[in-house]
Design a protein around this motif. Structure first.
Motif, PDB file in Angstrom:
ATOM      1  N   UNK A   1       0.680  -1.191  -0.003  1.00 13.00           N
ATOM      2  CA  UNK A   1      -0.102  -0.009   0.116  1.00 13.00           C
ATOM      3  C   UNK A   1       0.754   1.106  -0.122  1.00 13.00           C
ATOM      4  N   UNK A   2       0.500   2.107  -0.740  1.00 14.69           N
ATOM      5  CA  UNK A   2       0.865   3.583  -0.474  1.00 14.69           C
ATOM      6  C   UNK A   2       0.905   4.198   0.850  1.00 14.69           C
ATOM      7  N   UNK A   3       1.534   4.965   1.393  1.00 14.68           N
ATOM      8  CA  UNK A   3       1.380   5.559   2.716  1.00 14.68           C
ATOM      9  C   UNK A   3       0.023   6.424   2.555  1.00 14.68           C
ATOM     10  N   UNK A   4      -0.989   6.152   3.368  1.00 14.28           N
ATOM     11  CA  UNK A   4      -2.296   6.846   3.456  1.00 14.28           C
ATOM     12  C   UNK A   4      -3.201   5.840   2.697  1.00 14.28           C
ATOM     13  N   UNK A   5      -2.480   4.555   2.082  1.00 14.33           N
ATOM     14  CA  UNK A   5      -3.680   3.738   1.344  1.00 14.33           C
ATOM     15  C   UNK A   5      -4.514   2.947   2.584  1.00 14.33           C
ATOM     16  N   UNK A   6      -5.454   2.383   1.757  1.00 12.01           N
ATOM     17  CA  UNK A   6      -6.394   1.537   2.744  1.00 12.01           C
ATOM     18  C   UNK A   6      -6.417   0.068   2.560  1.00 12.01           C
ATOM     19  N   UNK A   7      -6.549  -0.705   3.496  1.00 14.77           N
ATOM     20  CA  UNK A   7      -7.100  -2.085   3.502  1.00 14.77           C
ATOM     21  C   UNK A   7      -8.547  -2.275   4.039  1.00 14.77           C
ATOM     22  N   UNK A   8      -9.366  -2.823   3.168  1.00 15.10           N
ATOM     23  CA  UNK A   8     -10.820  -3.054   3.642  1.00 15.10           C
ATOM     24  C   UNK A   8     -10.751  -4.556   3.825  1.00 15.10           C
ATOM     25  N   UNK A   9     -11.123  -5.230   4.861  1.00 18.36           N
ATOM     26  CA  UNK A   9     -11.135  -6.711   5.042  1.00 18.36           C
ATOM     27  C   UNK A   9     -12.737  -6.961   5.181  1.00 18.36           C
ATOM     28  N   UNK A  10     -13.468  -8.005   4.345  1.00 21.98           N
ATOM     29  CA  UNK A  10     -14.809  -8.211   4.394  1.00 21.98           C
ATOM     30  C   UNK A  10     -14.905  -9.689   4.848  1.00 21.98           C
TER      31      UNK A  10
END
Length: 274
Positions: free
Chosen positions: A141-150
Motif C-alpha cells: 500500500x501507498x502511505x495513506x492507502x487503505x485495506x478493507x477486510x470483508x
C-alpha cells in the motif's frame, strides 16, 4: 490459497466445483451494492490503483471493473483453477485495466507502496497467519492507502426461518474444524485488533446485512445446500443424526412459502500510516 497456507481448497469442495462456483457467485453479488457503498465510504474512488486479494473466480473483480472504469485492478489468488476462471470471465477487459497475479497473500511479489486501496473479501477467515498477510498488504500500500477486510463471524452469522435447530451445533463444529486447519470462522470480531496489530491506523468497522426479502432466496439456499455438508459427514465432523436433521430442515425451508433468511458480513478498514 493452497492447503498449506489456507483452510479453503476449491478443488476439494464436496458440492462439486460447478455448484461451488454458483455459490461463490451468489455470495459475491447478493450484497454487492451495500458492500460497494461502504467501500466508497471508506475511501474507494475511481482512478485508484486497487488490489483484490483472494480474487478467486473474479466475480467481485468484475464489479470493481464496472464501478471503477478509470482504475487499474490487480486480481491476486494462489489457486490456479480459480485464477483461470477469472481470466476467462474477464477476457474482454483490456490488459491496461486488469492484471492477474498468481501469488500468496503472505508473499505477493508486488512492488512496495504501489496500491491506493486493497480489498480482501472472505479470505482472512481461511488464513493460517492473518497478521503476516495484513503486514504484506501494508507493504504494497501507498502511505495513506487503505485495506478493507470483508469477512464473517459465525458467532453472529445471521438467522433463518423456519428455524433450523441443528444449525448452532453444526456451526460450532465447523468453527472447531476450521480452527484445526488454521482458519478462524469467528474472525469478524477480531478484525479491528488484527488491523491495529499489523500497523494500521484510523481503523473503522461496519456490518453488511443480506436479507432474502431484499436479495432473493436463491443465494441463501445455496449456502445451506445439503451437498455442502456431505463431506463433513464423511469425515466424521458432523454425525449422521445431525446430517439427517439438517437435510429434513433444509427441505422444510426450501418448501416453506414463508421462508426467509438473513446473513451478516463485517467490513473493517485500516490506513497505512503516512
Amino acid at each position: 490459497m493452497n492447503a498449506r497456507n489456507s483452510a479453503y481448497n476449491f478443488q476439494n469442495v464436496t458440492n462439486g466445483t460447478e455448484a461451488e462456483l454458483l455459490r461463490l457467485q451468489e455470495q459475491a453479488l447478493m450484497g454487492w451494492d451495500k458492500e460497494y457503498r461502504t467501500l466508497k465510504q471508506f475511501g474507494l474512488e475511481d482512478g485508484m490503483k486497487v488490489l483484490e486479494v483472494g480474487a478467486g473466480p473474479g466475480f467481485v473483480t468484475g464489479q470493481l471493473l464496472d464501478h471503477l472504469p478509470h482504475s487499474e485492478i490487480t486480481a491476486l489468488d494462489i489457486d490456479d483453477a480459480l485464477l483461470e476462471e477469472a481470466k476467462h470471465r474477464l477476457r474482454h477487459i483490456p490488459e491496461s485495466r486488469i492484471k492477474f497475479t498468481h501469488a500468496s497473500a503472505y508473499e505477493t511479489g508486488l512492488p512496495d507502496h504501489y496500491y491506493d486501496f486493497v480489498v480482501a473479501r472472505l479470505i482472512f477467515l481461511h488464513l493460517h497467519n492473518p497478521l503476516q498477510a495484513a503486514a504484506e498488504i501494508r507493504r504494497v500500500l501507498k502511505p495513506g492507502g487503505k485495506l478493507v477486510i470483508i469477512d464473517i463471524d459465525d458467532g453472529v452469522f445471521g438467522a433463518i426461518e423456519p428455524e433450523i435447530e441443528v444449525i448452532p451445533s453444526i456451526i460450532k463444529k465447523l468453527v472447531q474444524q476450521q480452527a484445526s486447519r488454521g482458519g478462524n470462522r469467528n474472525i469478524g470480531r477480531s478484525l479491528p485488533r488484527l488491523l491495529s496489530s499489523s500497523g494500521y491506523t484510523d481503523i473503522d468497522m461496519d456490518a453488511i446485512i443480506q436479507h432474502s426479502d431484499l436479495h432473493g432466496l436463491a443465494g441463501f439456499k445455496r449456502q445451506f445446500d445439503i451437498n455442502r455438508f456431505t463431506g463433513f459427514l464423511n469425515k466424521g465432523i458432523i454425525t449422521e443424526n445431525e446430517y439427517d436433521e439438517l437435510k429434513q430442515s433444509y427441505e422444510n425451508f426450501d418448501r416453506s412459502p414463508d421462508a426467509h433468511a438473513m446473513m451478516l458480513f463485517f467490513m473493517a478498514c485500516g490506513t497505512k500510516p503516512l
